[in-house]
Design a protein around this motif. Structure first.
Motif, PDB file in Angstrom:
ATOM      1  N   GLY A  18       0.701  -1.109  -0.084  1.00  0.00           N
ATOM      2  CA  GLY A  18       0.009  -0.125   0.181  1.00  0.00           C
ATOM      3  C   GLY A  18       0.629   1.281  -0.155  1.00  0.00           C
ATOM      4  O   GLY A  18       0.408   2.422  -0.410  1.00  0.00           O
ATOM      5  N   LEU A  19       1.874   1.276   0.526  1.00  0.00           N
ATOM      6  CA  LEU A  19       2.840   2.469   0.407  1.00  0.00           C
ATOM      7  C   LEU A  19       3.015   3.035  -0.782  1.00  0.00           C
ATOM      8  O   LEU A  19       2.962   4.039  -1.180  1.00  0.00           O
ATOM      9  N   VAL A  22      -0.111   4.698  -2.125  1.00  0.00           N
ATOM     10  CA  VAL A  22      -0.399   6.089  -1.314  1.00  0.00           C
ATOM     11  C   VAL A  22       0.498   7.117  -2.048  1.00  0.00           C
ATOM     12  O   VAL A  22      -0.010   8.177  -2.431  1.00  0.00           O
ATOM     13  N   HIS A 163       3.483   4.339   8.071  1.00  0.00           N
ATOM     14  CA  HIS A 163       2.449   3.385   7.274  1.00  0.00           C
ATOM     15  C   HIS A 163       2.269   2.064   8.149  1.00  0.00           C
ATOM     16  O   HIS A 163       1.422   1.278   7.776  1.00  0.00           O
ATOM     17  N   ASN A 164       3.352   1.774   8.673  1.00  0.00           N
ATOM     18  CA  ASN A 164       3.567   0.358   9.612  1.00  0.00           C
ATOM     19  C   ASN A 164       4.459   0.393  10.522  1.00  0.00           C
ATOM     20  O   ASN A 164       5.539   0.245  10.254  1.00  0.00           O
ATOM     21  N   VAL A 213      -2.017   6.331   8.904  1.00  0.00           N
ATOM     22  CA  VAL A 213      -3.114   6.274   7.960  1.00  0.00           C
ATOM     23  C   VAL A 213      -4.399   5.991   8.350  1.00  0.00           C
ATOM     24  O   VAL A 213      -5.088   5.650   7.278  1.00  0.00           O
ATOM     25  N   ASN A 246      -6.214   6.751   4.583  1.00  0.00           N
ATOM     26  CA  ASN A 246      -5.766   6.534   3.128  1.00  0.00           C
ATOM     27  C   ASN A 246      -7.364   6.979   2.195  1.00  0.00           C
ATOM     28  O   ASN A 246      -8.119   6.605   2.721  1.00  0.00           O
ATOM     29  N   ARG A 299       0.020  -9.785   1.284  1.00  0.00           N
ATOM     30  CA  ARG A 299       1.183 -10.357   1.380  1.00  0.00           C
ATOM     31  C   ARG A 299       1.035 -11.464   2.394  1.00  0.00           C
ATOM     32  O   ARG A 299       0.225 -11.001   3.290  1.00  0.00           O
ATOM     33  N   GLN A 303       1.098 -10.105  10.109  1.00  0.00           N
ATOM     34  CA  GLN A 303       0.290  -9.180  10.183  1.00  0.00           C
ATOM     35  C   GLN A 303      -1.029  -9.441   9.593  1.00  0.00           C
ATOM     36  O   GLN A 303      -2.083  -9.039  10.166  1.00  0.00           O
ATOM     37  N   LYS A 304      -1.003 -10.231   8.520  1.00  0.00           N
ATOM     38  CA  LYS A 304      -2.434 -10.109   7.746  1.00  0.00           C
ATOM     39  C   LYS A 304      -3.330 -11.189   8.260  1.00  0.00           C
ATOM     40  O   LYS A 304      -4.402 -11.692   7.731  1.00  0.00           O
ATOM     41  N   GLU A 376      -3.999  -3.361  11.513  1.00  0.00           N
ATOM     42  CA  GLU A 376      -4.056  -2.847  10.042  1.00  0.00           C
ATOM     43  C   GLU A 376      -3.896  -1.303  10.059  1.00  0.00           C
ATOM     44  O   GLU A 376      -5.030  -0.590  10.214  1.00  0.00           O
ATOM     45  N   PRO A 377      -2.597  -0.771   9.915  1.00  0.00           N
ATOM     46  CA  PRO A 377      -2.817   0.852   9.897  1.00  0.00           C
ATOM     47  C   PRO A 377      -3.865   1.309   8.961  1.00  0.00           C
ATOM     48  O   PRO A 377      -4.487   2.286   9.428  1.00  0.00           O
ATOM     49  N   CYS A 378      -4.176   1.177   7.887  1.00  0.00           N
ATOM     50  CA  CYS A 378      -5.117   1.653   6.903  1.00  0.00           C
ATOM     51  C   CYS A 378      -5.604   0.088   6.160  1.00  0.00           C
ATOM     52  O   CYS A 378      -6.756  -0.199   6.724  1.00  0.00           O
ATOM     53  N   GLY A 379      -5.027  -0.269   5.238  1.00  0.00           N
ATOM     54  CA  GLY A 379      -5.678  -1.240   4.481  1.00  0.00           C
ATOM     55  C   GLY A 379      -6.281  -0.601   3.342  1.00  0.00           C
ATOM     56  O   GLY A 379      -7.228   0.088   3.492  1.00  0.00           O
ATOM     57  N   LEU A 380      -5.884  -1.019   2.056  1.00  0.00           N
ATOM     58  CA  LEU A 380      -6.643  -0.415   0.998  1.00  0.00           C
ATOM     59  C   LEU A 380      -7.265  -1.461   0.280  1.00  0.00           C
ATOM     60  O   LEU A 380      -8.390  -1.219  -0.295  1.00  0.00           O
TER      61      LEU A 380
END
Ligand code: ADP
Ligand code: GLC
Length: 479
Positions: A18-19, A22, A163-164, A213, A246, A299, A303-304, A376-380
């Motif tokens: 996602g970085l 953005v 972002h993370n 984010v 985001n 990924r 984290q996921k 999840e900081p944001c997640g797109l």
């Protein structure tokens, strides 16, 4: 305002997550608002061949690296939306197969590579005419920029975006001389953290403003559970911390116009989604008997919440669902999903790797999107899914909680405006229950389509987020 973005990814030229998205989307939106915007990226292998119109400038940067000096040549190109893009060439550091590491191991000289890049960004900024007022840096790879600006007494204001928080760029204290910062920076008020050089902490402490984010993640990271040991540091700096959700680049992620789909559709005419669904099943040789398609594009990282998918997936498959997974990362997870596909032919489709085009087709063709992230900081991807009428099933955390409304027809009328399914705490049973709620909705096609349309109409466009950044930039300038 005159803003220079600096980061290690920028879509479509360099993206691992996602970085990159953005950095590809926010600068052009700010430019559209009338600001003067440029961006800088390392010149990775292959970019010279891939970026149309890229040209070498005659700017050569001399960057001290400990006791030696390394040269960086500045190249120039155009990023999406006409944003001026600079690329810093350094053969030894950036002419590599990957951005951060290979075979699941970080490059051993990542400290040198990104200390170099951070110093080169600042050095280059000195030559830009007109000079940037703000350098907006992202994640640990550019976390040293504020320190370098302060140490050199330069007139730029700095904004640091997290972002993370889990990836901190933490290196042995013996690497400190490679920063060429004065010794006074190797302290608790500077870049030092428990004896290490910590680039994330350096960005948080030394930038004029800090953002992350999503508003929810901005609060979470001040707690011990989500703080990755930096919670106390963040509490101390909370006066300059802002959470800004985001946005989505709807020029790229819009099922009405997406050229990568076999058929287009929108909330007013959902027909094309059926065609996307059919094509997706065909491409993975999956049986088309009306069973719901659950998808994940991710990924394969801890984290996921990949282990939660592993925990419940066979139970779900027994209830007759289809699973399509596109992802890469942890080798154990890669082989788990490959063997799952082999054990459930016709039911499970897996693609190991990074595939931009397929990610659009999966997002469009699926019915439900799995995102059981621990944090999840944001997640797109959940926001992309919403726009594509694919209902997200998410752990109630960070940007997932800020973007997905829970559908709970059994509880009250108010929660009927839900756009997906949320669960908490982050463990197998609540995740399973959320999937069961999704299956129940799937059986009622009229209601399913109503909920889909609600999600498709949600607006996460960047214009809103850009306003948030403008406010932060003004605060930085006033500081
Ligand atoms: P993160 O940055 O933590 O990986 P995000 O949801 O913010 O998570 O962004 C992930 C981005 O990377 C999205 O654009 C998503 O579509 C993309 N992506 C992730 N894995 C893959 C893959 N295997 N193939 C193609 N795109 C992927
Ligand atoms: C990070 C986060 C993700 C976020 C992305 C872009 O990779 O893991 O949640 O959406 O950055 O900000």
């Amino acid at each position: 305002m005159n803003i220079l973005f600096a980061a290690s990814e920028l879509s479509p030229f360099a993206k691992s997550g996602g970085l990159g998205d953005v950095l590809g989307a926010l600068p052009p939106v700010l430019k559209g608002e009338g600001h003067s915007v440029s961006a800088v990226l390392p010149l990775y292998r292959g970019l010279r061949e891939r970026i149309p119109g890229i040209r070498a400038t005659d700017l050569f940067l001399q960057i001290p690296m400990g006791t030696t000096v390394k040269e960086g040549r500045v190249w120039e190109a155009e990023a999406p939306g006409g944003v001026r893009l600079f690329l810093i060439e350094q053969e030894e550091y950036f002419n590599r197969a990957q951005y951060y590491g290979e075979n699941n191991a970080d490059y051993v000289d990542n400290a040198a590579r990104f200390f170099f890049f951070s110093k080169a960004v600042v050095e280059m900024a000195r030559y830009l005419d007109p000079a940037p007022e703000i350098i907006h840096v992202h994640d640990w790879q550019t976390g040293l920029v504020p320190a370098v600006v302060k140490a050199r007494g330069l007139p730029f204001k700095t904004v640091f975006t997290i972002h993370n928080l889990a990836y901190q760029g933490s290196f042995w204290g013996i690497d400190f001389p490679l920063t060429n910062l004065p010794d006074s920076f190797f302290t608790a008020e500077g870049v030092e953290f428990y004896g290490y050089v910590n680039c994330m902490k350096a960005g948080i402490v030394l930038a004029d403003q800090v953002t992350t984010v999503s508003p929810r993640y901005a609060l979470e990271i001040q707690t011990e559970i989500y703080g990755c040991w930096l919670d106390r540091v963040l509490q101390e700096q909370k006066h300059k911390l802002t959470g800004i959700l985001n946005g989505v680049d709807y020029a790229t992620w819009n099922p009405k116009t997406d050229p990568l789909l076999p058929a287009n559709y929108g909330p007013a005419a959902l027909g094309g989604k059926g065609a996307c669904r059919k094509a997706l099943l065909e491409s993975f040789h999956l049986k088309d008997d009306g069973a719901p398609i659950f998808a994940a594009i991710t990924r394969l990282a801890h984290q996921k919440g990949i282990h939660l998918i592993q925990e419940i997936i066979e139970g779900l498959l027994w209830q007759d669902i289809r699973l399509v997974l596109l992802g890469s990362g942890d080798p154990a997870a890669e082989s788990y999903f490959s063997s799952l596909a082999a054990r459930y032919p016709g039911k499970v489709g897996v693609w190991i790797g990074f595939n931009e085009e397929l990610s659009h087709r999966v997002t469009a063709g699926a019915d439900f999107f799995l995102m059981p992230s621990l944090y999840e900081p944001c997640g797109l991807t959940q926001m992309y899914s919403l726009r594509y009428g694919t209902l997200p099933i998410v752990h109630e955390t960070g940007g997932l909680a800020d973007s997905v409304k829970d559908y709970r027809p059994d509880l009250s009328a108010a929660t009927k405006d839900g756009t997906g399914f949320r669960f908490s705490p982050c463990s197998g049973q609540p995740f399973w229950d959320a999937c069961q709620r999704a299956m129940a909705l799937y059986r009622n096609k009229v209601e399913l389509n109503r909920v889909r349309k609600l999600g498709m109409k949600e607006d996460f466009s960047w214009t809103q987020s850009a306003k948030g950044y403008e406010t932060v930039y003004r605060r930085a300038l006033a500081s």
